[in-house]
Write a protein that holds these residues in place. Structure first.
Motif, mmCIF file in Angstrom:
data_model
loop_
_atom_site.group_PDB
_atom_site.id
_atom_site.type_symbol
_atom_site.label_atom_id
_atom_site.label_comp_id
_atom_site.label_asym_id
_atom_site.label_seq_id
_atom_site.Cartn_x
_atom_site.Cartn_y
_atom_site.Cartn_z
ATOM 1 N N ARG A 1 11.771 0.005 -7.736
ATOM 2 C CA ARG A 1 11.309 -0.061 -9.122
ATOM 3 C C ARG A 1 11.587 -1.447 -9.705
ATOM 4 N NH1 ARG A 1 7.888 2.846 -12.691
ATOM 5 N NH2 ARG A 1 7.623 1.115 -14.116
ATOM 6 N N PHE A 2 12.686 -2.039 -9.334
ATOM 7 C CA PHE A 2 13.010 -3.378 -9.822
ATOM 8 C C PHE A 2 11.936 -4.370 -9.414
ATOM 9 C CE2 PHE A 2 15.005 -7.544 -9.091
ATOM 10 C CZ PHE A 2 15.462 -7.823 -10.379
ATOM 11 N N GLN A 3 11.548 -4.339 -8.142
ATOM 12 C CA GLN A 3 10.522 -5.261 -7.661
ATOM 13 C C GLN A 3 9.152 -4.927 -8.250
ATOM 14 O OE1 GLN A 3 10.799 -8.038 -5.962
ATOM 15 N NE2 GLN A 3 13.035 -7.839 -5.824
ATOM 16 N N LEU A 4 8.887 -3.639 -8.430
ATOM 17 C CA LEU A 4 7.617 -3.241 -9.034
ATOM 18 C C LEU A 4 7.512 -3.790 -10.452
ATOM 19 C CD1 LEU A 4 4.965 -1.662 -9.107
ATOM 20 C CD2 LEU A 4 6.284 0.393 -9.705
ATOM 21 N N ASP A 5 8.578 -3.656 -11.217
ATOM 22 C CA ASP A 5 8.568 -4.161 -12.592
ATOM 23 C C ASP A 5 8.391 -5.677 -12.625
ATOM 24 O OD1 ASP A 5 8.805 -1.661 -13.715
ATOM 25 O OD2 ASP A 5 10.985 -1.750 -13.899
ATOM 26 N N LYS A 6 8.950 -6.373 -11.649
ATOM 27 C CA LYS A 6 8.772 -7.830 -11.579
ATOM 28 C C LYS A 6 7.298 -8.169 -11.361
ATOM 29 C CE LYS A 6 11.499 -10.594 -9.449
ATOM 30 N NZ LYS A 6 12.337 -11.233 -8.408
ATOM 31 N N ARG A 7 6.641 -7.407 -10.484
ATOM 32 C CA ARG A 7 5.209 -7.652 -10.245
ATOM 33 C C ARG A 7 4.380 -7.306 -11.490
ATOM 34 N NH1 ARG A 7 4.661 -7.215 -4.473
ATOM 35 N NH2 ARG A 7 6.638 -8.071 -3.653
ATOM 36 N N LEU A 8 4.760 -6.238 -12.157
ATOM 37 C CA LEU A 8 4.015 -5.803 -13.338
ATOM 38 C C LEU A 8 4.154 -6.782 -14.496
ATOM 39 C CD1 LEU A 8 4.797 -1.964 -13.282
ATOM 40 C CD2 LEU A 8 2.647 -3.084 -12.654
ATOM 41 N N HIS B 1 0.831 -1.194 0.000
ATOM 42 C CA HIS B 1 0.000 0.000 0.000
ATOM 43 C C HIS B 1 0.872 1.253 0.000
ATOM 44 C CE1 HIS B 1 -3.375 2.622 0.769
ATOM 45 N NE2 HIS B 1 -2.812 3.071 1.868
ATOM 46 N N ILE B 2 0.468 2.241 -0.787
ATOM 47 C CA ILE B 2 1.157 3.530 -0.782
ATOM 48 C C ILE B 2 0.392 4.437 0.175
ATOM 49 C CG2 ILE B 2 1.950 5.495 -2.136
ATOM 50 C CD1 ILE B 2 2.053 3.718 -4.567
ATOM 51 N N ILE C 1 -3.037 3.741 -12.003
ATOM 52 C CA ILE C 1 -3.076 4.679 -10.878
ATOM 53 C C ILE C 1 -1.972 4.363 -9.880
ATOM 54 C CG2 ILE C 1 -4.431 5.400 -8.865
ATOM 55 C CD1 ILE C 1 -6.942 4.942 -10.651
ATOM 56 N N TYR C 2 -1.794 3.079 -9.581
ATOM 57 C CA TYR C 2 -0.751 2.679 -8.626
ATOM 58 C C TYR C 2 0.625 3.101 -9.122
ATOM 59 C CZ TYR C 2 1.992 -0.006 -5.307
ATOM 60 O OH TYR C 2 2.881 -0.359 -4.314
ATOM 61 N N VAL C 3 0.914 2.812 -10.386
ATOM 62 C CA VAL C 3 2.236 3.116 -10.941
ATOM 63 C C VAL C 3 2.474 4.628 -10.952
ATOM 64 C CG1 VAL C 3 3.686 3.000 -13.009
ATOM 65 C CG2 VAL C 3 2.357 1.003 -12.289
ATOM 66 N N LEU C 4 1.457 5.395 -11.318
ATOM 67 C CA LEU C 4 1.624 6.852 -11.340
ATOM 68 C C LEU C 4 1.794 7.407 -9.930
ATOM 69 C CD1 LEU C 4 -0.929 7.892 -14.116
ATOM 70 C CD2 LEU C 4 1.555 7.566 -14.313
ATOM 71 N N ARG C 5 1.107 6.828 -8.971
ATOM 72 C CA ARG C 5 1.313 7.231 -7.574
ATOM 73 C C ARG C 5 2.734 6.893 -7.133
ATOM 74 N NH1 ARG C 5 -4.098 5.179 -4.368
ATOM 75 N NH2 ARG C 5 -5.172 7.198 -4.216
ATOM 76 N N MET D 1 -9.794 9.406 -8.750
ATOM 77 C CA MET D 1 -9.989 8.409 -9.800
ATOM 78 C C MET D 1 -10.001 6.999 -9.211
ATOM 79 S SD MET D 1 -7.644 7.988 -13.222
ATOM 80 C CE MET D 1 -7.984 6.692 -14.440
ATOM 81 N N ALA D 2 -9.171 6.758 -8.188
ATOM 82 C CA ALA D 2 -9.068 5.430 -7.577
ATOM 83 C C ALA D 2 -10.368 5.000 -6.910
ATOM 84 C CB ALA D 2 -7.936 5.422 -6.556
ATOM 85 N N MET D 3 -11.214 5.953 -6.553
ATOM 86 C CA MET D 3 -12.487 5.606 -5.929
ATOM 87 C C MET D 3 -13.390 4.830 -6.883
ATOM 88 S SD MET D 3 -13.169 9.266 -4.003
ATOM 89 C CE MET D 3 -14.777 8.771 -3.401
ATOM 90 N N LYS D 4 -13.144 4.960 -8.184
ATOM 91 C CA LYS D 4 -13.964 4.278 -9.185
ATOM 92 C C LYS D 4 -13.264 3.069 -9.804
ATOM 93 C CE LYS D 4 -16.161 8.660 -10.468
ATOM 94 N NZ LYS D 4 -16.432 9.630 -11.586
#
Length: 230
Positions: free
Chosen positions: A29-36, A15-16, A186-190, A173-176
């Protein structure tokens, strides 16, 4: 990609919590890219295009305007999400507004090119150049704060206002969107906003601020005369 696959990906991401209280990003970022990499190839390609277009540094005033317009139009045409197209429009409208406010602060007149920036507001801005808020203070309530920061030379406060405005827009935007591709974007931009803030360098920010208030919208810097506001 099925909705449950997006759910699996999103629940695997930490969670951010907040923007300005973060000292490091919640995931590298390395771990984020692995998840993506769990995304389908098509979704990965779409995400790369969106992130490339909306990355904070990509929206710097020094970016070549015609190239940005072309990239934005191409990216929008390839998306099948109205929500993401609206996000692109809003973020690039924000860039246009801030660039225009910097031009006004530098005492420069409105651009004269037919299409001097990307977005839906550039003609409206040209027609309301005499307004302190470009006639957009109600639609973009952060504009008066930006004007004040420009007037007072408060570079750090200005950066925080802009980061917060984008953060708030993404939060709304995340509310929808919670378990779909839009939620991943949204997660990546956050994440990018947190990365931007945690890597922030005060002295570099001052230098960047001074440079920005002395420049115009990319190539139009050399096309427009300087001097008192028209």
């Amino acid at each position: 990609m099925a909705e449950n696959a997006y759910y699996t990906l999103l629940t695997s991401l930490p969670h951010i919590d907040s923007l300005f209280n973060s000292r490091i990003t919640p995931i590298s970022r390395f771990q984020l890219d692995k998840r993506l990499s769990m995304l389908s190839t098509a979704d990965q390609q779409r995400l790369v295009k969106i992130e490339s277009l909306l990355h904070w540094d990509q929206l710097d005033d020094e970016v070549e305007e015609k190239a940005l317009i072309h990239q934005a139009e191409r990216t929008r045409a390839e998306l099948d999400s109205q929500a993401l197209n609206d996000l692109i429009d809003w973020r690039l409208d924000m860039r246009t507004i801030v660039a225009a406010l910097r031009r006004k602060h530098a005492g420069q007149p409105a651009p004269t090119e037919p299409k001097w920036s990307y977005g839906s507001r550039y003609e409206y801005i040209r027609n309301h150049w005499g307004s302190a808020t470009l006639g957009l203070g109600s639609a973009f309530p952060w504009i008066p704060k930006v004007v004040e920061c420009l007037r007072n030379g408060e570079c750090i406060a200005l950066e925080k206002i802009l980061l917060q405005a984008v953060w708030d827009h993404l939060s709304h935007m995340a509310m929808k969107h919670s378990h779909d591709f839009e939620a991943v974007v949204i997660y990546v931009l956050r994440w990018n906003l947190v990365a931007r803030w945690t890597a922030y360098d005060t002295e570099k920010a001052r230098v960047r601020f001074r440079s920005l208030v002395e420049t115009s919208l990319g190539e139009f810097r050399d096309q427009l005369p300087t001097g008192p506001e028209a």
